[in-house]
Motif scaffolding. Structure first.
Motif, PDB file in Angstrom:
ATOM      1  N   ALA A   3       1.204  -0.945   0.168  1.00  0.00           N
ATOM      2  CA  ALA A   3       0.265  -0.458  -0.050  1.00  0.00           C
ATOM      3  C   ALA A   3       0.863   1.035  -0.167  1.00  0.00           C
ATOM      4  O   ALA A   3      -0.064   2.208  -0.934  1.00  0.00           O
ATOM      5  N   ILE A   4       1.819   1.192   0.681  1.00  0.00           N
ATOM      6  CA  ILE A   4       3.001   2.497   0.230  1.00  0.00           C
ATOM      7  C   ILE A   4       3.765   2.439  -0.068  1.00  0.00           C
ATOM      8  O   ILE A   4       3.468   4.120  -1.212  1.00  0.00           O
ATOM      9  N   THR A   5       3.736   1.527  -1.149  1.00  0.00           N
ATOM     10  CA  THR A   5       5.004   1.882  -3.012  1.00  0.00           C
ATOM     11  C   THR A   5       3.180   1.799  -3.840  1.00  0.00           C
ATOM     12  O   THR A   5       4.066   2.945  -3.931  1.00  0.00           O
ATOM     13  N   GLN A   6       2.216   1.699  -3.250  1.00  0.00           N
ATOM     14  CA  GLN A   6       1.260   1.983  -4.610  1.00  0.00           C
ATOM     15  C   GLN A   6       0.745   3.931  -4.457  1.00  0.00           C
ATOM     16  O   GLN A   6       0.631   4.230  -5.016  1.00  0.00           O
ATOM     17  N   SER A   7       0.783   4.300  -3.169  1.00  0.00           N
ATOM     18  CA  SER A   7       0.740   5.410  -2.441  1.00  0.00           C
ATOM     19  C   SER A   7       1.818   6.611  -2.765  1.00  0.00           C
ATOM     20  O   SER A   7       1.289   7.732  -3.501  1.00  0.00           O
ATOM     21  N   VAL A   8       3.089   6.236  -2.400  1.00  0.00           N
ATOM     22  CA  VAL A   8       3.896   6.997  -3.152  1.00  0.00           C
ATOM     23  C   VAL A   8       4.382   6.636  -4.802  1.00  0.00           C
ATOM     24  O   VAL A   8       3.961   8.240  -5.270  1.00  0.00           O
ATOM     25  N   GLY A   9       3.783   5.955  -5.227  1.00  0.00           N
ATOM     26  CA  GLY A   9       3.404   6.168  -6.696  1.00  0.00           C
ATOM     27  C   GLY A   9       2.090   6.945  -7.203  1.00  0.00           C
ATOM     28  O   GLY A   9       2.220   6.890  -8.442  1.00  0.00           O
ATOM     29  N   GLY A  10       1.322   7.573  -6.503  1.00  0.00           N
ATOM     30  CA  GLY A  10      -0.320   7.427  -6.811  1.00  0.00           C
ATOM     31  C   GLY A  10      -1.186   6.781  -7.487  1.00  0.00           C
ATOM     32  O   GLY A  10      -2.108   7.509  -8.213  1.00  0.00           O
ATOM     33  N   THR A  11      -0.470   5.412  -6.900  1.00  0.00           N
ATOM     34  CA  THR A  11      -2.029   4.853  -7.771  1.00  0.00           C
ATOM     35  C   THR A  11      -2.845   4.229  -6.437  1.00  0.00           C
ATOM     36  O   THR A  11      -3.496   3.242  -7.022  1.00  0.00           O
ATOM     37  N   LEU A  12      -2.165   4.391  -5.289  1.00  0.00           N
ATOM     38  CA  LEU A  12      -3.699   3.495  -4.099  1.00  0.00           C
ATOM     39  C   LEU A  12      -5.265   4.301  -4.119  1.00  0.00           C
ATOM     40  O   LEU A  12      -5.388   5.395  -4.656  1.00  0.00           O
ATOM     41  N   ASP A  13      -5.999   3.251  -4.600  1.00  0.00           N
ATOM     42  CA  ASP A  13      -7.497   3.223  -4.421  1.00  0.00           C
ATOM     43  C   ASP A  13      -7.769   3.714  -3.073  1.00  0.00           C
ATOM     44  O   ASP A  13      -7.391   3.262  -2.442  1.00  0.00           O
ATOM     45  N   ALA A  14      -9.238   4.268  -3.437  1.00  0.00           N
ATOM     46  CA  ALA A  14     -10.063   4.448  -1.734  1.00  0.00           C
ATOM     47  C   ALA A  14      -9.822   3.276  -0.367  1.00  0.00           C
ATOM     48  O   ALA A  14      -9.461   3.218  -0.215  1.00  0.00           O
ATOM     49  N   ALA A  15      -9.873   2.360  -2.040  1.00  0.00           N
ATOM     50  CA  ALA A  15      -9.775   1.240  -0.360  1.00  0.00           C
ATOM     51  C   ALA A  15      -8.922   0.906   0.285  1.00  0.00           C
ATOM     52  O   ALA A  15      -8.454   0.158   1.298  1.00  0.00           O
ATOM     53  N   GLY A  16      -7.633   0.701  -0.710  1.00  0.00           N
ATOM     54  CA  GLY A  16      -6.443   1.027  -0.003  1.00  0.00           C
ATOM     55  C   GLY A  16      -5.983   1.697   0.949  1.00  0.00           C
ATOM     56  O   GLY A  16      -5.660   2.039   1.989  1.00  0.00           O
ATOM     57  N   LEU A  17      -6.322   3.257   0.654  1.00  0.00           N
ATOM     58  CA  LEU A  17      -6.195   4.102   1.762  1.00  0.00           C
ATOM     59  C   LEU A  17      -7.420   3.615   2.776  1.00  0.00           C
ATOM     60  O   LEU A  17      -6.874   4.231   4.059  1.00  0.00           O
ATOM     61  N   ASP A  18      -8.412   3.170   2.870  1.00  0.00           N
ATOM     62  CA  ASP A  18      -9.275   3.047   4.082  1.00  0.00           C
ATOM     63  C   ASP A  18      -8.652   2.310   4.716  1.00  0.00           C
ATOM     64  O   ASP A  18      -9.346   1.821   6.193  1.00  0.00           O
ATOM     65  N   SER A  19      -7.983   0.831   4.446  1.00  0.00           N
ATOM     66  CA  SER A  19      -7.872  -0.382   4.554  1.00  0.00           C
ATOM     67  C   SER A  19      -6.391   0.029   6.058  1.00  0.00           C
ATOM     68  O   SER A  19      -6.634  -1.219   6.490  1.00  0.00           O
ATOM     69  N   TRP A  20      -5.495   0.147   5.300  1.00  0.00           N
ATOM     70  CA  TRP A  20      -4.223   0.472   6.200  1.00  0.00           C
ATOM     71  C   TRP A  20      -4.949   0.615   7.520  1.00  0.00           C
ATOM     72  O   TRP A  20      -3.463   0.430   8.341  1.00  0.00           O
ATOM     73  N   PRO A  21      -5.040   1.657   8.212  1.00  0.00           N
ATOM     74  CA  PRO A  21      -5.058   1.684   9.251  1.00  0.00           C
ATOM     75  C   PRO A  21      -5.411   0.340  10.005  1.00  0.00           C
ATOM     76  O   PRO A  21      -5.555   0.431  11.050  1.00  0.00           O
ATOM     77  N   ASP A  22      -6.313  -0.562   9.740  1.00  0.00           N
ATOM     78  CA  ASP A  22      -6.915  -1.619  10.231  1.00  0.00           C
ATOM     79  C   ASP A  22      -5.787  -2.754  10.230  1.00  0.00           C
ATOM     80  O   ASP A  22      -5.601  -3.004  11.077  1.00  0.00           O
ATOM     81  N   LEU A  23      -5.242  -2.939   8.733  1.00  0.00           N
ATOM     82  CA  LEU A  23      -3.909  -3.956   8.780  1.00  0.00           C
ATOM     83  C   LEU A  23      -3.217  -3.190  10.475  1.00  0.00           C
ATOM     84  O   LEU A  23      -2.660  -3.855  11.277  1.00  0.00           O
ATOM     85  N   MET A  24      -2.352  -1.937  10.526  1.00  0.00           N
ATOM     86  CA  MET A  24      -1.943  -1.445  11.343  1.00  0.00           C
ATOM     87  C   MET A  24      -2.494  -1.842  12.973  1.00  0.00           C
ATOM     88  O   MET A  24      -1.622  -1.914  13.550  1.00  0.00           O
TER      89      MET A  24
END
Length: 547
Positions: free
Chosen positions: A457-478
């Motif tokens: 998810a971090i790799t996608q976010s840095v590249g600007g390709t992370l979708d909304a589902a990914g933005l919502d899911s990472w806090p739950d994973l942490m």
């Protein structure tokens, strides 16, 4: 069966004693016939045989002493024509010839094999050859610290108001005269008094802690010599000789620059001899208290009895030594890791690690951990060949070296605990909780999977390709990762996860965003460290809290 084994050991012990007697006889004959180098060759060959047998018997302390004795015999042979340091070398070797059979007899009778009690003699055997002392960079690189601060005193009436550097230049000749006279055995009391006066003056005028502490400790050594609480062996003579070098360095570099690179190894060696001095003068007592030497070394009136009994070192010393060894091993592994990541192009960069591994091997040898020492020495030799270019620096070889060092690290705790416990005691082991092990394995497996998803998810976010589902899911994973580590009681790892979560909030945002230089690299290092920590636990190793 045990009776047969005991009889075999006794028989081998008698053969070793007989071989040592032959070596001693050859050495005594050489003293009477100094032109007969063949006698030295015989002595060295006999000591080599003894060393091999002692290693087979796993009496590593005695084997280490025999090894150092053989080196001195070889040194005498190499310098035979020029008669260099013959008297000092012969004296140290003869003392070792007397002590080794006694040490071996006690061990075979059921005593503890611990080369630590032989350290003063081992140091002397190294000093006569000009080699680094075994207490140098090994046992006493224990981050010994004192809060004692310098208390510079104003010039006495009639004395010139000089700087520290000017005083150092002024008193150096006096120090040299006192040192040479004392080493030669001329007017010993008067020369020791001269050395004491120089040490006291430099201690009084010092304005920075490293300079003050060095001469305060040297003053304690001289006090112990004056009170006959310390033998004036080759090691002590060498250490006080190094004091002259430090005086010159002080006035050449200036106190401020000198204090940036203090003589740590010299100070630690001096502290070892303060710790084993058999007197309690005001300076010796003050240094022991300030550096807390009583916690690490036996310094009371029973020290000789403790040596006679081959007693184990304190638990405090073992804990400190273990931490120091682990820290050094971690440094080597980190350098190897960085070296591989950079493409392994310059093997000469690994040269300092060869020396560091050699020191670790010396420490393990002094502790009587012969198997671990042999393992470290084997990897030291491989690394040396890589540095010299005779062995290819490929990734697989470096990984094998790192794996061997990890193996040493894993066995370290059990080996040291075995030294502290009485010989007939069993190492206490907690009952294996199979169910908990299964739970821990399952939790760690899920945590590692979660961390892998977070990295994607971090790799996608840095590249600007992370979708909304990914933005919502990472806090739950942490949160899941944090909960899993909390369940396992890994509080320090939880703190790191919380810190990473705070930083991720800056990264895991929609769109492309500019971050400070190096920010992502530091964040990635932290995440990979947590991942490595969890994989280490999953592999069944003891909790690597030092990571």
């Amino acid at each position: 069966m045990a009776e047969v084994a005991s009889q075999t050991v006794d028989l081998v012990g008698r053969e070793v004693s007989a071989t040592l007697a032959e070596a001693r006889g050859a050495l005594e004959s050489y003293v009477e016939q100094p032109d007969n180098a063949q006698l030295l060759e015989t002595c060295a060959q006999q000591l080599h045989q003894v060393q091999g047998v002692l290693r087979l018997l796993e009496i590593y302390g005695a084997a280490l002493l025999a090894e150092e004795m053989e080196h001195v015999a070889q040194y005498l042979l190499a310098t035979h024509a020029e008669r260099k340091s013959q008297a000092e070398s012969l004296d140290a070797l003869m003392r070792a010839m007397v002590q080794l059979p006694s040490y071996l007899e006690r061990v075979l009778a059921g005593g503890r094999d611990l080369a630590l009690v032989l350290l003063p003699l081992l140091n002397d055997l190294r000093a006569v050859r000009g080699n680094a002392l075994l207490s140098e960079g090994t046992l006493l690189l224990l981050n010994l610290r004192s809060d004692q601060q310098p208390q510079p005193q104003a010039a006495s009436p009639g004395e010139p108001a000089l700087t520290v550097e000017q005083w150092a230049r002024r008193v150096r000749a006096r120090y040299q005269m006192g040192l040479i006279g004392w080493i030669r055995g001329e007017r010993v009391e008067q020369n020791l008094q001269t050395l004491a006066a120089v040490a006291a003056k430099l201690e009084q005028v010092a304005t920075r802690q490293p300079v003050f502490q060095l001469w305060w400790v040297i003053g304690a050594i001289i006090e112990a010599l004056q009170e006959s609480g310390l033998e004036s062996g080759q090691s002590v003579k060498r250490l006080l000789g190094l004091g002259d070098r430090e005086i010159r360095r002080l006035y050449e570099q200036g106190e401020a620059r000198y204090s940036q690179s203090p003589p740590v190894e010299l100070l630690n060696n001096l502290l070892y001899y303060v710790g084993r001095a058999e007197c309690a003068g005001p300076r010796v007592s003050a240094v022991r208290t300030s550096f807390r030497l009583r916690e690490l070394l036996p310094v009371d009136e029973s020290i000789e009895q403790e040596r006679e009994n081959l007693s184990a070192p304190s638990v405090k010393l073992m804990q400190t030594v273990a931490a120091a060894i682990r820290e050094d091993l971690s440094k080597v592994k980190d350098v190897l890791d960085i070296f591989v990541r950079r493409g392994a192009a310059q093997p000469q960069e690994l040269s300092p690690q060869v020396e560091l591994l050699r020191k670790i091997g010396d420490t393990l040898g002094v502790l009587g951990l012969g198997e671990l020492r042999a393992s470290v020495q084997s990897e030291t030799e491989r690394l040396r060949k890589i540095v010299e270019g005779t062995l290819k620096a490929d990734e697989s070889t470096l990984v094998e070296i790192a794996a061997a060092l990890i193996g040493v690290e894993d066995k370290l705790d059990d080996s040291l605990v075995g030294m502290i416990l009485p010989k007939d005691a069993q190492v206490p082991r907690a009952a294996e909780d199979t169910e908990f092990q299964q739970v821990q394995a399952a939790v760690l497996r899920e945590c590692i999977v979660n961390l892998a998803r977070i990295k994607d998810a971090i790799t996608q976010s840095v590249g600007g390709t992370l979708d909304a589902a990914g933005l919502d899911s990472w806090p739950d994973l942490m949160r899941g990762l944090k909960a899993g580590l909390l369940l396992l009681g890994k509080a320090r790892a939880v703190e790191v996860i919380e810190a990473i979560t705070v930083q991720l909030k800056r990264v895991m945002q929609p769109g492309i965003h500019v971050l400070p230089p190096g920010y992502i690299d530091r964040l990635a290092d932290a995440i990979v460290s947590v991942e490595y920590y969890m994989e280490t636990l999953q592999a069944g190793r003891s909790d690597p809290w030092y990571m």
